[in-house]
Write an enzyme that holds these catalytic residues in place. Structure first.
Site, PDB file in Angstrom:
ATOM      1  N   ARG A 163     -42.270 -24.677   6.698  1.00 43.96           N
ATOM      2  CA  ARG A 163     -41.851 -23.077   6.840  1.00 43.96           C
ATOM      3  C   ARG A 163     -40.904 -22.746   5.873  1.00 43.96           C
ATOM      4  NH1 ARG A 163     -40.016 -22.812  12.820  1.00 43.96           N
ATOM      5  NH2 ARG A 163     -39.782 -20.324  12.532  1.00 43.96           N
ATOM      6  N   LYS A 187     -33.566 -12.632  11.555  1.00 39.16           N
ATOM      7  CA  LYS A 187     -34.159 -11.527  11.459  1.00 39.16           C
ATOM      8  C   LYS A 187     -34.593 -10.808  12.878  1.00 39.16           C
ATOM      9  CE  LYS A 187     -37.946 -13.220   9.462  1.00 39.16           C
ATOM     10  NZ  LYS A 187     -37.641 -14.381   9.214  1.00 39.16           N
ATOM     11  N   ARG A 230     -32.985 -23.981  18.388  1.00 39.03           N
ATOM     12  CA  ARG A 230     -34.005 -22.971  19.057  1.00 39.03           C
ATOM     13  C   ARG A 230     -35.187 -23.636  19.693  1.00 39.03           C
ATOM     14  NH1 ARG A 230     -36.212 -18.054  15.676  1.00 39.03           N
ATOM     15  NH2 ARG A 230     -37.897 -19.559  15.055  1.00 39.03           N
ATOM     16  N   ARG A 246     -44.232 -10.901   3.606  1.00 35.91           N
ATOM     17  CA  ARG A 246     -43.679 -12.289   3.384  1.00 35.91           C
ATOM     18  C   ARG A 246     -44.161 -12.831   1.945  1.00 35.91           C
ATOM     19  NH1 ARG A 246     -42.846 -13.807   9.060  1.00 35.91           N
ATOM     20  NH2 ARG A 246     -41.887 -15.630   9.153  1.00 35.91           N
ATOM     21  N   ARG A 249     -41.672 -22.760  21.251  1.00 31.14           N
ATOM     22  CA  ARG A 249     -42.452 -22.461  20.104  1.00 31.14           C
ATOM     23  C   ARG A 249     -42.955 -23.636  19.305  1.00 31.14           C
ATOM     24  NH1 ARG A 249     -40.051 -17.426  16.604  1.00 31.14           N
ATOM     25  NH2 ARG A 249     -40.977 -18.651  15.088  1.00 31.14           N
TER      26      ARG A 249
HETATM   27  P1  ATP Z   1     -36.989 -15.580  12.651  1.00 34.50           P
HETATM   28  O1  ATP Z   1     -35.903 -15.368  11.371  1.00 34.50           O
HETATM   29  O2  ATP Z   1     -37.431 -14.425  13.622  1.00 34.50           O
HETATM   30  O3  ATP Z   1     -36.638 -16.897  13.327  1.00 34.50           O
HETATM   31  P2  ATP Z   1     -39.666 -16.886  11.479  1.00 34.50           P
HETATM   32  O4  ATP Z   1     -39.938 -16.842  10.229  1.00 34.50           O
HETATM   33  O5  ATP Z   1     -39.099 -18.300  12.373  1.00 34.50           O
HETATM   34  O6  ATP Z   1     -38.692 -15.814  11.841  1.00 34.50           O
HETATM   35  P3  ATP Z   1     -41.726 -15.490  12.939  1.00 34.50           P
HETATM   36  O7  ATP Z   1     -41.242 -14.351  12.057  1.00 34.50           O
HETATM   37  O8  ATP Z   1     -41.735 -15.439  14.481  1.00 34.50           O
HETATM   38  O9  ATP Z   1     -40.887 -16.383  12.486  1.00 34.50           O
HETATM   39  O10 ATP Z   1     -43.244 -15.812  12.239  1.00 34.50           O
HETATM   40  C1  ATP Z   1     -43.753 -17.020  12.921  1.00 34.50           C
HETATM   41  C2  ATP Z   1     -45.233 -17.286  12.028  1.00 34.50           C
HETATM   42  O11 ATP Z   1     -46.163 -16.401  12.096  1.00 34.50           O
HETATM   43  C3  ATP Z   1     -45.056 -17.710  10.703  1.00 34.50           C
HETATM   44  O12 ATP Z   1     -44.240 -18.973  10.422  1.00 34.50           O
HETATM   45  C4  ATP Z   1     -46.335 -17.548  10.158  1.00 34.50           C
HETATM   46  O13 ATP Z   1     -47.291 -18.515  10.579  1.00 34.50           O
HETATM   47  C5  ATP Z   1     -46.857 -16.151  10.998  1.00 34.50           C
HETATM   48  N1  ATP Z   1     -46.466 -14.923  10.300  1.00 34.50           N
HETATM   49  C6  ATP Z   1     -45.625 -13.967  10.785  1.00 34.50           C
HETATM   50  N2  ATP Z   1     -45.654 -12.931   9.896  1.00 34.50           N
HETATM   51  C7  ATP Z   1     -46.243 -13.340   8.954  1.00 34.50           C
HETATM   52  C8  ATP Z   1     -46.778 -12.747   7.614  1.00 34.50           C
HETATM   53  N3  ATP Z   1     -46.321 -11.523   7.330  1.00 34.50           N
HETATM   54  N4  ATP Z   1     -47.884 -13.327   6.889  1.00 34.50           N
HETATM   55  C9  ATP Z   1     -48.083 -14.481   7.155  1.00 34.50           C
HETATM   56  N5  ATP Z   1     -48.044 -15.092   8.526  1.00 34.50           N
HETATM   57  C10 ATP Z   1     -46.915 -14.695   9.374  1.00 34.50           C
HETATM   58 MG    MG Z   2     -38.832 -13.670  14.407  1.00 37.00          MG
END
Ligand code: ATP
Ligand code: MG
Length: 196
Positions: free
Chosen positions: A145, A14, A128, A89, A134
């Site tokens: 996750r 994303k 990553r 989400r 992270r």
């Molecule tokens: P990517 O596809 O970029 O790797 P990702 O799912 O690994 O995405 P981020 O979008 O950076 O990671 O989100 C990291 C963390 O932040 C999530 O696991 C969650 O704990 C929190 N978070 C981010 N967005 C939300 C949201 N909309 N609602 C609740 N928690 C969120």
């Molecule tokens: Mg991200």
């Protein structure tokens, strides 16, 4: 206004694709993950709440996330449009996004669902984790996750399906191939603005 929801499991790409979209279409990229990590780095009250939850692979509560996003949108009154990366989400967040945009007389144009199979996600996130620093890119948290994604986030697809805004994008292949599919989807619903 072109407002794009970029949707997908953790590690689906994303963030990468959002940056490409941001450049090509001149939109403001709002990444909730980046916003939360910035709060953690600042040591703010929000950061303190987010820190433990993120490390455990849990979500930040809907109410808090919605109010953060609502405040962030207001910082860009002259934007040509937004990329919502990592939000919504949950279905509650999707409903809240619709109402906060409606209040501003704008709407989600389309939702891009970057589809990547679970094995590949785990592989990418572990990789990553070697350099990202992270707290959530470790095997235990990655599994959590993905589990939370499957239970809380997948229903968001139906939400946009019902509005005929859901576009599935094959998330494997090169970054450029994925981006080409994304552009085709955007241009199919928003053809005029791309060449000006
Ligand atoms: P990517 O596809 O970029 O790797 P990702 O799912 O690994 O995405 P981020 O979008 O950076 O990671 O989100 C990291 C963390 O932040 C999530 O696991 C969650 O704990 C929190 N978070 C981010 N967005 C939300 C949201 N909309 N609602 C609740 N928690 C969120
Ligand atoms: Mg991200």
């Amino acid at each position: 206004m072109l407002n794009v929801v970029i949707f997908g499991a953790p590690g689906s790409g994303k963030g990468t694709q959002s940056e490409f979209i941001e450049k090509k279409y001149g939109l403001v990229h709002l990444s909730t993950g980046d916003i939360l990590r910035a709060e953690i780095a600042k040591g703010s009250e929000i950061g303190k709440i987010a820190d433990g939850l993120i490390s455990r692979g849990e979500f930040i509560p809907d109410d808090l996330m919605i109010s953060i996003l609502n405040g962030t949108i207001d910082k860009y009154p002259t934007s040509k449009g937004f990329i919502f990366d990592g939000f919504p989400r949950t279905v509650a967040q999707a409903e809240a996004l619709d109402s906060m945009l409606k209040r501003r007389n704008i709407r989600v144009t389309l939702m891009l669902n970057i589809d990547v199979e679970t094995n590949e996600l785990v592989k990418r996130l572990l990789n990553r984790g070697k350099t990202s620093g992270r707290s959530d890119d470790n095997l235990k948290t990655i599994h959590q996750r993905i589990q939370v994604y499957e239970t809380k986030t997948l229903p968001v697809i139906q939400f946009y399906d019902r509005q005929n805004k859901h576009h599935r994008i094959k998330g494997t292949g090169t970054m450029d191939e994925v981006f080409a599919d994304i552009c085709a989807a955007i241009d199919s619903v928003y053809p005029t603005k791309t060449n000006v």
